[in-house]
Design a protein around this motif. Structure first.
Motif, PDB file in Angstrom:
ATOM      1  N   GLY A  58       0.407  -1.306  -0.129  1.00  0.00           N
ATOM      2  CA  GLY A  58      -0.026  -0.040  -0.160  1.00  0.00           C
ATOM      3  C   GLY A  58       0.829   1.398  -0.475  1.00  0.00           C
ATOM      4  N   LYS A  59      -0.215   2.238   0.856  1.00  0.00           N
ATOM      5  CA  LYS A  59       1.228   3.682   0.144  1.00  0.00           C
ATOM      6  C   LYS A  59       1.095   4.126   1.525  1.00  0.00           C
ATOM      7  CE  LYS A  59      -1.708   4.215  -4.115  1.00  0.00           C
ATOM      8  NZ  LYS A  59      -2.574   5.741  -4.775  1.00  0.00           N
ATOM      9  N   THR A  60       1.645   5.393   1.675  1.00  0.00           N
ATOM     10  CA  THR A  60       2.363   5.602   3.387  1.00  0.00           C
ATOM     11  C   THR A  60       0.910   7.132   3.449  1.00  0.00           C
ATOM     12  OG1 THR A  60       3.621   6.759   2.391  1.00  0.00           O
ATOM     13  CG2 THR A  60       4.526   5.378   3.601  1.00  0.00           C
ATOM     14  N   ARG A  61       0.752   7.522   4.545  1.00  0.00           N
ATOM     15  CA  ARG A  61       0.375   8.409   4.452  1.00  0.00           C
ATOM     16  C   ARG A  61       1.018   9.692   4.107  1.00  0.00           C
ATOM     17  NH1 ARG A  61      -2.155  10.159  10.458  1.00  0.00           N
ATOM     18  NH2 ARG A  61      -2.230   7.720  10.164  1.00  0.00           N
ATOM     19  N   ALA A  62       1.980  10.178   3.765  1.00  0.00           N
ATOM     20  CA  ALA A  62       2.605  11.125   3.108  1.00  0.00           C
ATOM     21  C   ALA A  62       2.097  11.192   1.248  1.00  0.00           C
ATOM     22  CB  ALA A  62       4.153  10.866   3.485  1.00  0.00           C
ATOM     23  N   GLU A  63       2.377   9.593   0.840  1.00  0.00           N
ATOM     24  CA  GLU A  63       1.402   9.893  -0.317  1.00  0.00           C
ATOM     25  C   GLU A  63       0.459   9.647  -0.401  1.00  0.00           C
ATOM     26  OE1 GLU A  63       5.259   5.968  -1.775  1.00  0.00           O
ATOM     27  OE2 GLU A  63       3.084   5.507  -0.689  1.00  0.00           O
ATOM     28  N   VAL A  64      -0.525   9.616   0.070  1.00  0.00           N
ATOM     29  CA  VAL A  64      -1.923   9.901   0.118  1.00  0.00           C
ATOM     30  C   VAL A  64      -2.179  10.930   0.389  1.00  0.00           C
ATOM     31  CG1 VAL A  64      -4.161   9.028   1.553  1.00  0.00           C
ATOM     32  CG2 VAL A  64      -2.637   7.090   1.391  1.00  0.00           C
ATOM     33  N   ILE A  65      -1.919  11.832   1.008  1.00  0.00           N
ATOM     34  CA  ILE A  65      -1.556  13.206   1.532  1.00  0.00           C
ATOM     35  C   ILE A  65      -1.415  14.087   0.390  1.00  0.00           C
ATOM     36  CG2 ILE A  65      -0.823  15.386   3.282  1.00  0.00           C
ATOM     37  CD1 ILE A  65      -1.460  13.776   5.324  1.00  0.00           C
ATOM     38  N   GLN A  66      -0.193  13.781  -0.378  1.00  0.00           N
ATOM     39  CA  GLN A  66       0.109  14.033  -1.182  1.00  0.00           C
ATOM     40  C   GLN A  66      -0.808  13.982  -2.722  1.00  0.00           C
ATOM     41  OE1 GLN A  66       3.010  16.514  -1.612  1.00  0.00           O
ATOM     42  NE2 GLN A  66       2.043  16.901  -3.891  1.00  0.00           N
TER      43      GLN A  66
END
Length: 109
Positions: A58-66
């Motif tokens: 999956g994705k990290t929290r920072a990637e999702v926010i970006q």
């Protein structure tokens, strides 16, 4: 007579249910790492630790926010459930709203 059958049924259901509770899995694993001596126990633990490395999915929290920021900038975040996928008018309105919000935030700092 009915009470005997009912109590027998309840007893058999309880026994049958508990007998199937541990079926179908191998936890904890039956094979264990045995250390040859107390000096080797650190090596055995490190071998177990490397075997149990968690793979990131999956994705990290920072990637999702970006990605959310990029979608807001592009105007693709819908404003309501009835406007999905967002229409061209909604995309244009969202882009304008994003630009004014970023300008307000920049001037406030």
């Amino acid at each position: 007579m009915k009470i005997k059958f009912l109590s027998l049924f309840v007893a058999l259901a309880a026994v049958a249910n508990s007998s199937f509770a541990d079926a179908g899995h191998d936890f904890p694993p039956t094979t264990k790492v045995q250390a040859a001596s107390p000096a080797d126990s650190g090596q055995a633990r490190s071998a177990q630790a490397t075997d149990m490395q968690v793979t990131r999915s999956g994705k990290t929290r920072a990637e999702v926010i970006q990605e959310l920021i990029e979608a807001q900038k592009a105007g693709l975040v819908p404003t309501s459930r009835s406007d999905y996928p967002p229409s061209e008018a909604t995309i244009a309105r969202n882009r304008a709203r994003y630009e004014t919000d970023t300008l307000k935030a920049a001037t406030a700092q």
